[in-house]
Scaffold this active site. Sequence first.
Site, mmCIF file in Angstrom:
data_model
loop_
_atom_site.group_PDB
_atom_site.id
_atom_site.type_symbol
_atom_site.label_atom_id
_atom_site.label_comp_id
_atom_site.label_asym_id
_atom_site.label_seq_id
_atom_site.Cartn_x
_atom_site.Cartn_y
_atom_site.Cartn_z
ATOM 1 N N ASP A 101 79.015 50.937 -82.320
ATOM 2 C CA ASP A 101 79.371 51.065 -80.913
ATOM 3 C C ASP A 101 78.778 49.859 -80.187
ATOM 4 O OD1 ASP A 101 80.238 53.553 -81.751
ATOM 5 O OD2 ASP A 101 79.292 54.652 -80.109
ATOM 6 N N SER A 241 70.175 45.493 -78.952
ATOM 7 C CA SER A 241 70.214 44.655 -80.148
ATOM 8 C C SER A 241 71.630 44.155 -80.378
ATOM 9 C CB SER A 241 69.730 45.448 -81.358
ATOM 10 O OG SER A 241 68.482 46.059 -81.091
#
Length: 281
Positions: A101, A241
Amino acid sequence: MRRKIKDNPNKGLSFLYNNAAGRIILKPIIKGKFVSSLIGKFMDTKISKIMIKPFIKNHNINMDEFVDKDYSCFNDFFIRNIKKALRPVSKNKNDFIAPCDSKLTCYKISKNLTFNIKNSTYSVSSIINDNEKASFFENGYALVFRLSPEDYHHYVFCDDGIIINNYKLKGKFHSVNPIAYDKFKIFKENQRECTLIKTKNFGTIMYVEVGALLVGKIKNINTSKKHKKGEEKGYFMYGGSTVVVLVSKDKIKIDKEILNNSKNGYETYVKCGEKIGEKLV
Protein backbone atom coordinates in the site's frame (compact mmCIF):
# COMPACT_ATOMS: atom_id res chain seq x y z
CA MET A 1 -9.66 5.50 -11.78
CA ARG A 2 -7.11 5.49 -9.00
CA ARG A 3 -6.64 8.28 -6.46
CA LYS A 4 -3.83 10.66 -7.39
CA ILE A 5 -1.96 12.68 -4.78
CA LYS A 6 -0.11 15.99 -4.96
CA ASP A 7 2.55 16.99 -2.44
CA ASN A 8 1.00 18.08 0.86
CA PRO A 9 3.75 19.75 2.92
CA ASN A 10 3.95 18.66 6.54
CA LYS A 11 4.39 21.67 8.86
CA GLY A 12 6.62 19.80 11.29
CA LEU A 13 8.88 18.46 8.54
CA SER A 14 8.93 21.86 6.86
CA PHE A 15 10.31 23.34 10.09
CA LEU A 16 12.98 20.64 10.37
CA TYR A 17 14.15 20.82 6.75
CA ASN A 18 13.58 24.47 5.79
CA ASN A 19 14.34 26.34 9.01
CA ALA A 20 17.84 26.95 10.41
CA ALA A 21 16.75 26.08 13.96
CA GLY A 22 14.93 23.01 12.69
CA ARG A 23 18.03 21.74 10.90
CA ILE A 24 19.99 21.98 14.16
CA ILE A 25 17.41 19.66 15.75
CA LEU A 26 17.33 17.42 12.66
CA LYS A 27 21.08 16.72 12.53
CA PRO A 28 21.35 14.40 15.57
CA ILE A 29 18.09 12.67 14.58
CA ILE A 30 19.27 11.62 11.12
CA LYS A 31 22.86 10.83 12.13
CA GLY A 32 22.67 9.53 15.67
CA LYS A 33 21.93 5.90 16.40
CA PHE A 34 21.21 6.87 19.99
CA VAL A 35 18.09 8.89 19.14
CA SER A 36 16.67 6.20 16.86
CA SER A 37 17.51 3.47 19.36
CA LEU A 38 15.85 5.36 22.21
CA ILE A 39 12.66 5.97 20.25
CA GLY A 40 12.63 2.38 19.02
CA LYS A 41 12.92 1.03 22.56
CA PHE A 42 10.07 3.25 23.73
CA MET A 43 7.85 2.02 20.85
CA ASP A 44 8.38 -1.52 22.17
CA THR A 45 7.21 -0.71 25.72
CA LYS A 46 3.71 -1.26 27.11
CA ILE A 47 3.35 2.44 27.93
CA SER A 48 3.64 3.27 24.22
CA LYS A 49 0.13 1.78 23.81
CA ILE A 50 -1.23 5.19 24.88
CA MET A 51 -0.19 6.48 21.42
CA ILE A 52 -2.34 4.02 19.50
CA LYS A 53 -5.82 5.58 19.81
CA PRO A 54 -4.66 9.16 19.02
CA PHE A 55 -2.68 7.83 16.04
CA ILE A 56 -5.74 6.03 14.67
CA LYS A 57 -7.85 9.17 15.09
CA ASN A 58 -5.29 11.59 13.65
CA HIS A 59 -4.69 9.45 10.56
CA ASN A 60 -8.33 8.36 10.13
CA ILE A 61 -7.44 4.65 10.01
CA ASN A 62 -10.30 2.19 9.49
CA MET A 63 -9.42 -0.55 11.98
CA ASP A 64 -12.19 -2.81 10.62
CA GLU A 65 -9.78 -3.62 7.80
CA PHE A 66 -7.22 -5.15 10.16
CA VAL A 67 -7.01 -8.40 12.10
CA ASP A 68 -8.43 -7.80 15.57
CA LYS A 69 -5.97 -8.27 18.43
CA ASP A 70 -4.79 -6.76 21.70
CA TYR A 71 -1.61 -4.88 20.82
CA SER A 72 1.28 -5.20 23.27
CA CYS A 73 2.94 -1.89 22.27
CA PHE A 74 2.86 0.78 19.56
CA ASN A 75 5.23 -1.13 17.27
CA ASP A 76 2.98 -4.18 17.54
CA PHE A 77 0.13 -1.97 16.33
CA PHE A 78 2.24 -0.33 13.61
CA ILE A 79 3.01 -3.69 11.94
CA ARG A 80 -0.63 -4.80 12.24
CA ASN A 81 -1.88 -7.37 9.72
CA ILE A 82 -4.59 -6.50 7.26
CA LYS A 83 -7.39 -8.98 6.49
CA LYS A 84 -6.13 -11.03 3.53
CA ALA A 85 -9.42 -10.83 1.64
CA LEU A 86 -8.95 -7.04 1.37
CA ARG A 87 -5.62 -7.37 -0.46
CA PRO A 88 -6.16 -9.97 -3.19
CA VAL A 89 -3.16 -10.73 -5.39
CA SER A 90 -3.69 -10.88 -9.15
CA LYS A 91 -3.23 -14.49 -10.28
CA ASN A 92 -2.51 -13.59 -13.92
CA LYS A 93 1.16 -14.43 -14.55
CA ASN A 94 1.46 -11.45 -16.90
CA ASP A 95 0.31 -8.94 -14.26
CA PHE A 96 2.98 -6.99 -12.39
CA ILE A 97 1.65 -6.12 -8.94
CA ALA A 98 2.24 -3.38 -6.37
CA PRO A 99 4.35 -4.76 -3.50
CA CYS A 100 2.65 -2.58 -0.86
CA ASP A 101 0.00 0.00 0.00
CA SER A 102 1.70 3.22 -1.06
CA LYS A 103 1.89 6.35 -3.18
CA LEU A 104 3.58 5.31 -6.45
CA THR A 105 5.67 7.37 -8.84
CA CYS A 106 7.31 5.87 -11.94
CA TYR A 107 10.61 7.24 -13.30
CA LYS A 108 12.40 6.31 -16.52
CA ILE A 109 16.04 5.29 -16.04
CA SER A 110 18.20 6.98 -18.68
CA LYS A 111 21.05 5.55 -20.73
CA ASN A 112 23.55 6.87 -18.19
CA LEU A 113 21.64 5.05 -15.41
CA THR A 114 20.15 8.13 -13.75
CA PHE A 115 16.62 9.32 -13.01
CA ASN A 116 15.24 12.55 -11.60
CA ILE A 117 13.05 13.06 -8.53
CA LYS A 118 12.07 16.68 -7.89
CA ASN A 119 15.33 18.64 -7.89
CA SER A 120 17.61 15.64 -7.33
CA THR A 121 19.27 13.37 -9.89
CA TYR A 122 19.87 9.84 -8.67
CA SER A 123 22.17 7.26 -10.19
CA VAL A 124 21.13 3.63 -9.87
CA SER A 125 24.68 2.68 -8.87
CA SER A 126 24.69 5.16 -5.95
CA ILE A 127 21.38 3.82 -4.63
CA ILE A 128 22.39 0.16 -4.72
CA ASN A 129 26.14 0.79 -4.31
CA ASP A 130 27.04 -1.56 -7.15
CA ASN A 131 28.04 -0.44 -10.67
CA GLU A 132 27.86 -3.92 -12.18
CA LYS A 133 24.35 -4.66 -10.94
CA ALA A 134 23.20 -1.17 -11.96
CA SER A 135 23.84 -2.04 -15.62
CA PHE A 136 20.87 -4.45 -15.56
CA PHE A 137 18.48 -1.49 -15.40
CA GLU A 138 19.63 0.78 -18.23
CA ASN A 139 16.55 2.29 -19.96
CA GLY A 140 14.25 0.53 -17.50
CA TYR A 141 12.08 1.97 -14.70
CA ALA A 142 12.51 3.04 -11.10
CA LEU A 143 9.19 2.49 -9.31
CA VAL A 144 9.09 4.48 -6.06
CA PHE A 145 6.46 3.23 -3.58
CA ARG A 146 6.24 5.78 -0.73
CA LEU A 147 4.53 4.61 2.46
CA SER A 148 3.08 7.13 4.90
CA PRO A 149 2.83 6.38 8.64
CA GLU A 150 -0.87 5.48 8.33
CA ASP A 151 -0.33 2.90 5.57
CA TYR A 152 -0.24 -0.89 5.94
CA HIS A 153 3.52 -1.43 6.33
CA HIS A 154 4.04 -4.93 4.96
CA TYR A 155 5.41 -5.59 1.46
CA VAL A 156 5.32 -8.64 -0.84
CA PHE A 157 7.12 -10.13 -3.84
CA CYS A 158 5.86 -8.93 -7.26
CA ASP A 159 6.36 -12.29 -8.97
CA ASP A 160 7.60 -15.85 -8.51
CA GLY A 161 11.37 -15.76 -8.39
CA ILE A 162 14.75 -16.63 -6.95
CA ILE A 163 16.85 -14.27 -4.80
CA ILE A 164 20.29 -13.85 -6.38
CA ASN A 165 21.80 -11.50 -3.81
CA ASN A 166 20.82 -9.54 -0.69
CA TYR A 167 22.82 -6.92 1.21
CA LYS A 168 22.38 -3.99 3.61
CA LEU A 169 23.71 -0.44 3.30
CA LYS A 170 24.17 1.67 6.40
CA GLY A 171 22.97 5.25 6.25
CA LYS A 172 20.92 8.01 7.83
CA PHE A 173 17.24 8.38 8.60
CA HIS A 174 15.85 11.25 6.52
CA SER A 175 12.11 11.59 6.06
CA VAL A 176 10.77 10.08 2.83
CA ASN A 177 8.20 12.88 2.59
CA PRO A 178 8.71 14.83 -0.68
CA ILE A 179 9.59 17.92 1.36
CA ALA A 180 12.99 16.31 2.05
CA TYR A 181 13.75 15.71 -1.64
CA ASP A 182 14.82 19.31 -2.27
CA LYS A 183 17.46 19.25 0.47
CA PHE A 184 18.92 15.74 0.40
CA LYS A 185 19.33 12.80 -1.96
CA ILE A 186 17.53 10.60 0.51
CA PHE A 187 17.47 7.38 -1.53
CA LYS A 188 21.26 7.20 -1.55
CA GLU A 189 21.76 8.58 2.00
CA ASN A 190 19.18 6.62 4.00
CA GLN A 191 19.68 3.16 5.44
CA ARG A 192 18.53 0.59 2.90
CA GLU A 193 18.44 -3.10 2.07
CA CYS A 194 18.89 -4.35 -1.50
CA THR A 195 17.63 -7.62 -2.96
CA LEU A 196 18.45 -8.72 -6.53
CA ILE A 197 15.80 -11.12 -7.82
CA LYS A 198 15.51 -13.23 -10.97
CA THR A 199 11.76 -13.33 -11.58
CA LYS A 200 9.83 -15.90 -13.58
CA ASN A 201 8.05 -13.40 -15.83
CA PHE A 202 9.74 -9.97 -15.61
CA GLY A 203 13.47 -10.56 -15.87
CA THR A 204 15.90 -9.38 -13.20
CA ILE A 205 14.54 -6.79 -10.74
CA MET A 206 15.93 -5.12 -7.63
CA TYR A 207 14.06 -4.30 -4.43
CA VAL A 208 15.51 -1.45 -2.37
CA GLU A 209 13.82 -0.96 1.00
CA VAL A 210 14.60 2.49 2.39
CA GLY A 211 14.47 3.31 6.10
CA ALA A 212 13.03 6.67 7.17
CA LEU A 213 13.08 9.42 9.81
CA LEU A 214 13.28 8.35 13.47
CA VAL A 215 13.28 4.55 13.31
CA GLY A 216 12.08 3.23 9.97
CA LYS A 217 13.56 -0.19 10.75
CA ILE A 218 13.57 -2.62 7.83
CA LYS A 219 12.57 -6.18 8.73
CA ASN A 220 12.88 -8.73 5.92
CA ILE A 221 11.35 -11.99 7.10
CA ASN A 222 11.63 -14.09 3.94
CA THR A 223 15.30 -15.00 3.50
CA SER A 224 14.76 -18.17 1.46
CA LYS A 225 16.02 -18.21 -2.11
CA LYS A 226 12.73 -19.15 -3.79
CA HIS A 227 9.44 -17.33 -3.32
CA LYS A 228 5.96 -17.01 -4.81
CA LYS A 229 4.14 -13.97 -6.16
CA GLY A 230 2.29 -12.17 -3.34
CA GLU A 231 4.32 -13.91 -0.62
CA GLU A 232 5.31 -11.51 2.16
CA LYS A 233 8.88 -10.25 1.90
CA GLY A 234 8.97 -8.10 5.02
CA TYR A 235 7.71 -5.02 6.84
CA PHE A 236 8.80 -1.65 8.23
CA MET A 237 8.73 -0.71 11.90
CA TYR A 238 7.61 2.78 12.99
CA GLY A 239 8.20 5.60 10.51
CA GLY A 240 7.23 6.37 6.94
CA SER A 241 9.30 4.30 4.53
CA THR A 242 9.83 3.55 0.85
CA VAL A 243 10.26 0.55 -1.44
CA VAL A 244 12.09 1.27 -4.72
CA VAL A 245 11.71 -1.44 -7.36
CA LEU A 246 14.15 -1.29 -10.29
CA VAL A 247 12.97 -2.97 -13.50
CA SER A 248 15.06 -3.63 -16.60
CA LYS A 249 14.30 -2.49 -20.16
CA ASP A 250 11.42 -3.92 -22.24
CA LYS A 251 10.06 -6.18 -19.50
CA ILE A 252 6.99 -4.33 -18.21
CA LYS A 253 4.34 -2.03 -19.66
CA ILE A 254 3.36 0.28 -16.79
CA ASP A 255 -0.32 1.33 -16.63
CA LYS A 256 -0.84 4.54 -18.62
CA GLU A 257 -2.68 6.24 -15.75
CA ILE A 258 0.36 5.79 -13.46
CA LEU A 259 2.76 7.05 -16.15
CA ASN A 260 0.61 10.13 -16.85
CA ASN A 261 0.25 10.96 -13.16
CA SER A 262 4.01 10.62 -12.65
CA LYS A 263 4.73 12.83 -15.66
CA ASN A 264 2.43 15.53 -14.26
CA GLY A 265 3.93 15.47 -10.76
CA TYR A 266 1.31 13.30 -9.04
CA GLU A 267 1.74 10.17 -6.97
CA THR A 268 -0.80 7.37 -7.57
CA TYR A 269 -2.25 5.54 -4.58
CA VAL A 270 -1.99 1.77 -5.06
CA LYS A 271 -2.82 -1.21 -2.87
CA CYS A 272 -0.70 -4.25 -2.17
CA GLY A 273 -1.32 -7.00 -4.75
CA GLU A 274 -3.10 -4.90 -7.38
CA LYS A 275 -2.01 -4.85 -11.01
CA ILE A 276 0.12 -1.81 -11.93
CA GLY A 277 1.53 -3.11 -15.22
CA GLU A 278 1.84 -6.12 -17.46
CA LYS A 279 4.47 -8.25 -19.13
CA LEU A 280 5.76 -7.09 -22.52
CA VAL A 281 5.49 -10.03 -24.91
